[in-house]
Design an enzyme around this catalytic site. Sequence first.
Site, short mmCIF file in Angstrom:
data_model
loop_
_atom_site.label_atom_id
_atom_site.label_comp_id
_atom_site.label_asym_id
_atom_site.label_seq_id
_atom_site.Cartn_x
_atom_site.Cartn_y
_atom_site.Cartn_z
N HIS A 291 -7.01 -20.73 -49.06
CA HIS A 291 -8.13 -21.01 -49.71
C HIS A 291 -8.87 -22.25 -49.18
O HIS A 291 -8.19 -23.24 -48.90
CB HIS A 291 -7.60 -21.43 -51.38
CG HIS A 291 -6.83 -20.36 -51.92
ND1 HIS A 291 -7.31 -19.64 -52.92
CD2 HIS A 291 -5.63 -19.81 -51.84
CE1 HIS A 291 -6.31 -18.88 -53.34
NE2 HIS A 291 -5.19 -18.98 -52.55
N ARG B 164 -15.68 -23.19 -66.13
CA ARG B 164 -14.31 -23.88 -66.50
C ARG B 164 -14.76 -24.51 -67.72
O ARG B 164 -15.66 -25.38 -67.89
CB ARG B 164 -13.85 -24.93 -65.41
CG ARG B 164 -13.56 -24.03 -64.15
CD ARG B 164 -12.90 -24.97 -63.21
NE ARG B 164 -12.55 -24.33 -61.94
CZ ARG B 164 -12.19 -24.88 -60.71
NH1 ARG B 164 -12.01 -26.27 -60.83
NH2 ARG B 164 -11.91 -24.28 -59.63
N GLN C 177 -18.90 -23.04 -56.41
CA GLN C 177 -17.84 -23.46 -55.31
C GLN C 177 -18.28 -22.75 -53.94
O GLN C 177 -18.76 -21.62 -53.91
CB GLN C 177 -16.48 -23.06 -55.68
CG GLN C 177 -15.94 -23.91 -56.77
CD GLN C 177 -14.50 -23.76 -56.96
OE1 GLN C 177 -14.25 -22.60 -56.91
NE2 GLN C 177 -13.49 -24.69 -56.96
N CYS D 57 -10.95 -16.72 -56.11
CA CYS D 57 -9.78 -16.09 -55.21
C CYS D 57 -9.36 -14.55 -55.51
O CYS D 57 -9.25 -13.81 -54.54
CB CYS D 57 -8.58 -17.01 -54.85
SG CYS D 57 -8.32 -17.98 -56.25
N HIS E 141 -11.90 -17.74 -48.30
CA HIS E 141 -10.55 -17.04 -48.45
C HIS E 141 -10.14 -16.41 -47.12
O HIS E 141 -10.83 -15.49 -46.55
CB HIS E 141 -10.42 -16.13 -49.55
CG HIS E 141 -10.71 -16.92 -50.78
ND1 HIS E 141 -11.79 -16.91 -51.60
CD2 HIS E 141 -9.89 -17.65 -51.47
CE1 HIS E 141 -11.68 -17.75 -52.66
NE2 HIS E 141 -10.61 -18.09 -52.86
N ASP F 285 -16.73 -21.49 -51.65
CA ASP F 285 -15.29 -20.94 -51.48
C ASP F 285 -15.08 -20.30 -50.04
O ASP F 285 -16.28 -19.60 -49.73
CB ASP F 285 -15.03 -20.15 -52.51
CG ASP F 285 -13.93 -20.47 -53.50
OD1 ASP F 285 -13.38 -21.69 -53.36
OD2 ASP F 285 -14.34 -20.11 -54.72
N LYS G 83 -1.68 -28.46 -50.52
CA LYS G 83 -3.05 -28.43 -50.24
C LYS G 83 -3.36 -29.73 -49.37
O LYS G 83 -2.65 -30.84 -49.51
CB LYS G 83 -4.10 -28.34 -51.38
CG LYS G 83 -3.73 -29.49 -52.34
CD LYS G 83 -4.97 -29.40 -53.64
CE LYS G 83 -4.49 -30.69 -54.52
NZ LYS G 83 -5.55 -30.72 -55.58
#
Length: 396
Positions: free
Chosen positions: A274, A127, A145, A98, A149, A147, A228
């Site tokens: 997100h 991570r 990921q 992000c 945005h 992702d 979320k």
Amino acid sequence: MMEQEQNHQKIGQELQLFTTLEEAPGMPFFLPKGMVIRNELESLWKSLHQQNGYEEIRTPIMMKQHIWEQSGHWDHYHENMFFSQVDQHSYALKPMSCPGAVLLYNQKRRSYKELPVRYAELGLVHRYEQSGSLNGLLRVRSFTQDDAHLFVRLDQIEEELANVIKLVEQVYSHFGFDYHVELSTRPPNSMGSDEQWSLAERALESVLKAKTIDYQLNPGDGAFYGPKIDFHLKDSKGRSWQCGTIQLDFQMPEKFNCSYIDSENQQQTPILIHRAIYGAIERFMAVLIEHYEGAFPYWLAPVQVVLLPIHESHLDYAQSVQETLKAAGVRVELEKPDQSFKARIRKAKKEKVPYLFIIGNNEKDSASVSVQDRAQNQLNQTVVDFLAQRQEDSLS
């Protein structure tokens, strides 16, 4: 639970999809057949995102530490991050994409007419996971990921959330998954005002109700920056896997001074959505391996057709069939008659290939093939007929 977790690793090894090595704990290595599956998943993802008005981006995997302090990750997530020193500056490998998307949004002055801005990224993230918790593709330290945005105006939130849910449904329909939905609300360790959290939670709940989606309330389990919606897939064994997520964030755009100019020529702050659908390519692959038990559907199978000429005299014709299939984009392997026919049949079935083409005198003389599918249904048809049927299947 351990039997379930080991299963995708066992199948992955048998089908030569991926491996894990001590030289890089928690960072899987993908073999050529595993890359076929990855590439097909990414191709589907890219195609559907292009159709739904997203622009694809790529951001660095490492950025200076102050970015993560500004985003809030340092306070809320630093124990899960990897750090490094470069040129006397502290850097962090990104655990999420992000901040990079936000930095790109801020590269130009924005008008309200430009919004929504929809950025999509297959972002490699890292991570820190305890070594004892690492498990194949399910729990890793390095993963991709899927992702996205979305920078939106206040009046666009519900429409964009509804469009995201529609896209989630489009993706999951290709795999035949049933799923249930959870709405997670403000956690104790969070950023932002009560008003912002209340507005965000109401928006997510309103969209779910408008689309008549049943959901389970999960109090206090939201992200630190916003509530979320999570999608839990149900596999062929009835097990549940949390994959997709949609998160509504008022915090990060404020922290990075994101803005746009409204119709009154006033500066406003966008809201950030997100969103991930697979969740992570690696984990989604583990779920698929478990779900299909390695017997992937034709479009996803690393090898789609195996050619089995019965004797050496059938090899020339089998090679011409192979060339025809390759030219049509079929992933095909030719098992030459170096071993017994029964041994080659067993090998192809063990590898869970969707279709076997058996080629003998009759097939060679009639310019056809004897097709056997995984259910051992058998038919004689030309290669052209087979390709036409596969094309028809892919469109249905």
